[in-house]
Design a protein around this motif. Structure first.
Motif, short mmCIF file in Angstrom:
data_model
loop_
_atom_site.label_atom_id
_atom_site.label_comp_id
_atom_site.label_asym_id
_atom_site.label_seq_id
_atom_site.Cartn_x
_atom_site.Cartn_y
_atom_site.Cartn_z
N UNK A 1 -65.91 5.10 -39.94
CA UNK A 1 -65.11 5.84 -41.02
C UNK A 1 -65.00 7.43 -41.13
N UNK A 2 -66.20 7.94 -40.96
CA UNK A 2 -66.13 9.30 -40.78
C UNK A 2 -65.37 9.98 -39.66
N UNK A 3 -65.37 9.27 -38.50
CA UNK A 3 -64.28 9.75 -37.31
C UNK A 3 -62.89 9.68 -37.95
N UNK A 4 -62.62 8.49 -38.56
CA UNK A 4 -61.16 8.27 -38.85
C UNK A 4 -60.71 9.11 -39.86
N UNK A 5 -61.63 9.37 -40.94
CA UNK A 5 -61.29 10.30 -41.93
C UNK A 5 -60.74 11.92 -41.27
N UNK A 6 -61.87 12.11 -40.42
CA UNK A 6 -61.72 13.32 -39.81
C UNK A 6 -60.36 13.37 -38.79
N UNK A 7 -60.14 12.25 -38.04
CA UNK A 7 -58.82 12.49 -37.34
C UNK A 7 -57.49 12.24 -38.46
N UNK A 8 -57.76 12.00 -39.61
CA UNK A 8 -56.70 11.71 -40.75
C UNK A 8 -56.30 13.30 -41.07
N UNK A 9 -57.49 13.95 -41.44
CA UNK A 9 -57.16 15.38 -42.01
C UNK A 9 -56.94 16.33 -41.01
N UNK A 10 -57.40 16.24 -39.71
CA UNK A 10 -57.08 17.19 -38.59
C UNK A 10 -56.97 16.38 -37.27
N UNK A 11 -55.53 16.25 -36.90
CA UNK A 11 -55.50 15.67 -35.62
C UNK A 11 -56.05 16.28 -34.36
N UNK A 12 -56.41 17.56 -34.49
CA UNK A 12 -57.17 18.24 -33.49
C UNK A 12 -58.64 17.96 -33.30
N UNK A 13 -59.00 17.23 -34.31
CA UNK A 13 -60.32 16.80 -34.28
C UNK A 13 -60.66 15.66 -33.35
N UNK A 14 -59.35 14.79 -33.14
CA UNK A 14 -59.34 13.73 -32.10
C UNK A 14 -59.66 14.36 -30.69
N UNK A 15 -59.03 15.46 -30.43
CA UNK A 15 -59.34 15.93 -29.10
C UNK A 15 -60.68 16.28 -28.84
N UNK A 16 -61.59 16.74 -29.86
CA UNK A 16 -62.85 17.36 -29.94
C UNK A 16 -63.66 16.10 -29.66
N UNK A 17 -63.32 15.04 -30.53
CA UNK A 17 -64.16 14.02 -30.60
C UNK A 17 -64.01 13.04 -29.00
#
Length: 613
Positions: free
Chosen positions: A11-27
């Motif tokens: 859930x925390x990852x999905x929320x981070x991806x929602x608010x900042x698409x660039x977080x997907x690249x780091x994750x």
């Protein structure tokens, strides 16, 4: 609590991806990096062929060698976690000392700093993704080859490729953050910043189970100026604390020695971290002087962080090394060796399952443990004290003087001290057979399981003859007593000879002895049968007593054959050159028949020996 960990993390990852698409690249970069580490470890295990295990045994003969080995192995494998788990595995199997294990952990902490240098000096300044793609492509071709060596190289090459690719994506993700979010707004200075960011570094390492991955994340964030240099130092200190969690988890299935090593790892890393936090200002000044001396730029914080990571780990080893003896004494007091429970496996635990050398060595020790239990039960079942048998120079005289029955419930003792151990050995051998081990190692593991089977069968045979043996040997009753005393003497003599084998140097053991002993057993069986016939004709032995004795004699000679076969399988050298010489010296079947014929013996039928494919 554990039930909610996975849903909360996702859930925390999905929320981070929602608010900042660039977080997907780091994750994704972190995930790819960790996947690369797993592939690298799998590749090493596949084509290592026990090389690390063999080196580990040799490298712990002195503390400096153990520390050097820890540095070198961790630098090559880029995983202090793997080195820690291997060390715990060997310590649990009793193959290295606690002092040697602690020395390796000290060295591993220094060796893990080489990863920071590679990332800061190469990964952040070169387009390593360009090298990653061909490495991954070539690795896939190798992974699908039948040869284990090629598959191992493929996994290792793919692991390195994914490591490079993960670093690339983490770097790209943090660079993209510069245009959206300035994480330096959350920077904290002073003692509060040190404590909070140390805890963040610890938590990140616990979650990712890799201090190396945490350091890469810190370095890429620092290079993108998303965290301050001061906070990066605290994060690096926290990462060192978090890496102990892997060792602690690895020790959960280990014995007391493995748990001691995990505690030593925790004490060492916590002490190093506390000293680094307490003297952060002098350490930073030292790092600046060293960096200036070697030509590292004032603004090159990534390389300066690599210097700091190395300096505080080396200082930690220098600080703890003079107290190594006291540390070992503390560990032994804090976690005393439990009173051995002879009814439970001593060496078979989950900590040794990952590495082939520990599988075989631990099983070999456990089979010997089973034999010690069995030998005591066999001799006590014959109304003989084991220590007295091994101490006497005249077994026959000792047997004749041993009339008083020993208090022993042989059935209960068998269930508790033999059957339980044998079940553990069978289960362990099956589990080891399912693991990815060399066919040769698997064959030796199954052979050790068969040794255990021989030992168990010998105990069962003694169980069968104990009742009549007590009936005729507690008080002298003429010929029956003499016959049973002879059986007791022969079994006791076999136990004494096997003990001599266990104390002898390997080069002094010969398969010729086993063949001669086997011939002697068959000769004794034949002569005993002839003796019974003569006693019946002289009316010194009744037909009823003779029938009981012949049945018991079959059990007794069966036990002797099982013990001899167990000793042969256990003690004969596995080295091919030695085995070849021994094969030349040993008697073949035709020669054995001739030897028995010359003494008037006839070969008795034997149980078939299991042939391993």
């Amino acid at each position: 609590m554990k039930r909610y960990t996975l849903p909360v993390a996702i859930t925390a990852l999905l929320l981070a991806f929602w608010f900042s698409p660039d977080a997907q690249e780091i994750a994704a970069g972190v995930a790819i990096f960790l996947f690369g580490m797993l592939m690298l470890e799998d590749g090493f295990k596949l084509f290592g062929g026990g090389a690390l295990e063999r080196l580990l045994e040799r490298a712990t003969r002195s503390t400096p060698r153990a520390i050097s080995f820890g540095i070198l192995s961790t630098s090559l494998l880029q995983s202090s976690s793997l080195v820690s788990i291997v060390t715990i595995s060997f310590l649990s199997a009793g193959l290295i000392s606690l002092v040697g294990g602690v020395g390796i952990i000290f060295g591993a902490n220094i060796g893990t700093t080489t990863g920071a240098w590679l990332v800061a000096g190469l990964g952040l300044k070169v387009d390593i993704a360009a090298y990653a793609m061909p490495m991954i492509a070539i690795s896939i071709v190798l992974v699908f080859q039948k040869a284990k060596l090629l598959r191992g190289i493929g996994y290792a090459l793919g692991g390195l490729g994914f490591l490079f690719l993960g670093i690339h994506y983490m770097k790209e993700g943090f660079d993209a953050f510069q245009d959206q979010i300035d994480l330096t707004r959350f920077a904290l200075s002073g003692l509060l910043g040190l404590v909070i960011y140390s805890l963040i570094g610890t938590t990140a390492t616990v979650v990712m189970q890799s201090s190396h991955a945490t350091m890469v994340l810190i370095l890429t964030a620092l290079a993108a100026r998303q965290i301050s240099y001061e906070n990066a130092l605290a994060l690096a200190i926290g990462a060192n604390i978090g890496t102990t969690v892997t060792a602690i988890i690895g020790s959960l299935g280990a014995n007391f020695q493995g748990k001691r090593l995990a505690l030593a790892h925790l004490i060492f890393n916590m002490t190093t971290a506390m000293v680094a936090l307490a003297f952060i200002a002098p350490l930073r000044d030292m790092v600046d002087k060293i960096s200036d001396l070697v030509g590292i730029g004032v603004a090159d914080y990534a390389l300066r962080l690599a210097v700091f990571h190395t300096v505080f780990n080396v200082l930690g080893v220098a600080l703890m090394l003079p107290f190594l003896t006291r540390l070992i004494a503390f560990l032994e007091r804090r976690m005393p060796e439990p009173i051995p429970d002879v009814s439970r496996p001593r060496y078979l635990n989950e900590a040794i399952d990952e590495f082939p050398q520990t599988l075989e060595s631990a099983l070999r020790k456990e089979v010997f443990h089973l034999y010690e239990n069995a030998a005591e039960l066999i001799l006590h079942g014959l109304n003989l004290h084991r220590d007295a048998v091994f101490a006497t120079s005249d077994v026959a005289a000792l047997v004749r003087s041993s009339r008083r029955p020993l208090e022993l419930d042989l059935n209960e003792a068998y269930e508790r001290r033999v059957k339980t151990l044998y079940s553990g050995i069978v289960e362990f051998a099956s589990r080891a057979g399912d693991a990815r081990v060399d066919p040769d190692i698997a064959q030796r593991i199954y052979a050790l399981r068969d040794v255990a089977s021989n030992i168990v069968q010998a105990v069962k045979s003694v169980k069968h003859l104990r009742r009549n043996m007590l009936r005729y040997t507690v008080r002298p009753q003429g010929a029956p007593t003499e016959l049973y005393d002879d059986l007791r003497t022969q079994i006791a003599r076999i136990a004494v000879e096997i003990r001599k084998l266990s104390l002898a140097d390997p080069q002094d053991r010969s398969t010729l002895w086993f063949d001669l002993e086997r011939a002697r057993i068959e000769e004794d069986a034949r002569s005993t049968a002839q003796r019974v016939d003569a006693l019946i004709r002289k009316r010194e032995l009744s037909a009823v007593a003779a029938t009981s004795f012949m049945n018991d004699a079959a059990y007794a000679y069966g036990a002797m054959r099982e013990l001899i076969e167990a000793a042969r399988r256990y003690y004969v050298e596995r080295d091919s050159s030695v085995a070849e010489v021994e094969q030349i010296l040993s008697l073949d079947e035709e020669e054995l028949k001739e030897a028995m014929t010359s003494t008037g013996a006839t070969p008795a039928p034997k149980d078939p020996v299991t042939r391993l494919s």
